[in-house]
Design an enzyme around this catalytic site. Structure first.
Site, short mmCIF file in Angstrom:
data_model
loop_
_atom_site.label_atom_id
_atom_site.label_comp_id
_atom_site.label_asym_id
_atom_site.label_seq_id
_atom_site.Cartn_x
_atom_site.Cartn_y
_atom_site.Cartn_z
N ASP A 87 0.86 -1.18 0.00
CA ASP A 87 0.00 0.00 0.00
C ASP A 87 0.90 1.25 0.00
O ASP A 87 1.80 1.37 0.83
CB ASP A 87 -0.85 -0.05 1.27
CG ASP A 87 -1.83 1.11 1.38
OD1 ASP A 87 -1.60 2.18 0.77
OD2 ASP A 87 -2.83 0.95 2.09
N ASP A 109 -8.77 2.35 -9.08
CA ASP A 109 -10.04 1.64 -8.87
C ASP A 109 -11.14 2.68 -8.66
O ASP A 109 -11.03 3.54 -7.78
CB ASP A 109 -9.93 0.74 -7.63
CG ASP A 109 -8.86 -0.33 -7.83
OD1 ASP A 109 -8.97 -1.11 -8.79
OD2 ASP A 109 -7.89 -0.34 -7.05
N LYS A 113 -19.75 2.98 -6.18
CA LYS A 113 -20.88 3.09 -5.24
C LYS A 113 -20.62 4.21 -4.24
O LYS A 113 -19.51 4.32 -3.70
CB LYS A 113 -21.07 1.77 -4.48
CG LYS A 113 -21.60 0.67 -5.36
CD LYS A 113 -21.90 -0.57 -4.55
CE LYS A 113 -22.33 -1.68 -5.49
NZ LYS A 113 -22.10 -3.00 -4.93
N ARG A 184 -3.33 -1.77 -19.72
CA ARG A 184 -4.23 -2.91 -19.89
C ARG A 184 -5.65 -2.52 -19.46
O ARG A 184 -6.63 -2.81 -20.12
CB ARG A 184 -3.74 -4.09 -19.04
CG ARG A 184 -4.40 -5.40 -19.40
CD ARG A 184 -3.66 -6.54 -18.75
NE ARG A 184 -3.94 -6.61 -17.34
CZ ARG A 184 -4.73 -7.54 -16.79
NH1 ARG A 184 -5.29 -8.46 -17.52
NH2 ARG A 184 -4.94 -7.55 -15.49
N GLU A 186 -6.95 0.42 -19.44
CA GLU A 186 -7.55 1.34 -20.40
C GLU A 186 -8.07 0.57 -21.62
O GLU A 186 -9.17 0.85 -22.12
CB GLU A 186 -6.52 2.38 -20.84
CG GLU A 186 -7.10 3.39 -21.81
CD GLU A 186 -6.02 4.28 -22.44
OE1 GLU A 186 -4.89 4.31 -21.95
OE2 GLU A 186 -6.34 4.92 -23.45
#
Ligand SMILES: C[S@@+](CC[C@H](N)C(=O)[O-])C[C@H]1O[C@@H](n2cnc3c(N)ncnc32)[C@H](O)[C@@H]1O
Length: 204
Positions: A87, A109, A113, A184, A186
């Site tokens: 991270d 990402d 939602k 990839r 995209e």
């Protein structure tokens, strides 16, 4: 993973540790560029091959992505990439102010939602960390195929005095610049009928 990664991996970060990025490379680089969430590493490897005098820091916790990048590094004999396979957030805190010249966060990402949006890597906290890290005159490049995330990025960035959006017209954010190879993610997104949005900000 067993032979190359230990040679290219950034040292483990103790709490409060500081890490000088220029010291990571055998030859002091002209600039330091930093890609966050490089996925399979095709953009990063392309940039590293095209800019051999730049040192690259590459952060990605996804193990298959790290393996894919290592294959590219080995195949193309790239000597200017160092990897943080975790991270990115502790690393942002460990790098010195003004130590990075360019940051890429490409197709992060989207977390579409509403209740998940706080997980987006482009958020107020990350942008404050990047404003500290990117040297004056440096650049922040963002891309997304999610219209809501693009609006979110602009809503966060436009009021900030540290960053200036470079776009002068729609072509500047609708078209990928020539020194910005596709990824990839995209290509998958384009195959699904979505278009990318490309944002470049100058660090003032
Ligand atoms: C949708 S993928 C896009 C990958 C690549 N940039 C591309 O365009 O193909 C987002 C990537 O960000 C990485 N990522 C997510 N959160 C991260 C974090 N906190 N630190 C570093 N990378 C992260 C994920 O593992 C994933 O590989």
């Amino acid at each position: 993973m067993t032979e190359l990664l230990p040679r290219l991996r950034l040292p483990a970060l103790a709490t409060g540790a500081s890490l000088d990025p220029t010291g990571l490379f055998a030859v002091p680089p002209r600039q330091i560029w930093f890609e966050i969430g490089f996925g399979d590493g095709e953009h990063l490897a392309w940039q590293a091959a095209a800019n051999p005098d730049v040192g690259f820091i590459a952060a990605e916790p996804y193990v298959n992505g790290v393996a894919a990048l290592l294959s590219r590094i080995a195949a193309e004999n790239l000597a200017n990439i160092r990897i943080f396979d975790d991270d990115v957030r502790p690393l942002l805190a460990a790098l010195p102010a003004g130590s990075i010249d360019r940051v890429f966060i490409l197709f992060p990402d989207p977390w579409p939602k509403a209740r998940h949006r706080r997980r987006r890597i482009v958020n107020a906290e990350t942008l404050s960390a990047l404003a500290r890290l990117i040297a004056v005159g440096g650049e922040l490049r963002l891309a997304t195929d999610d219209r809501d995330y693009a609006r979110w990025m602009l809503r966060l960035l436009l009021p900030r005095r540290e960053f200036l959006w470079r776009a002068r017209g729609p072509a500047d954010w609708r078209r990928r610049p020539p020194d910005w190879p596709s990824t990839r993610y995209e290509r998958k997104s384009a195959a699904a009928g979505r278009t990318g949005i490309f944002l470049s900000f100058a660090r003032l």
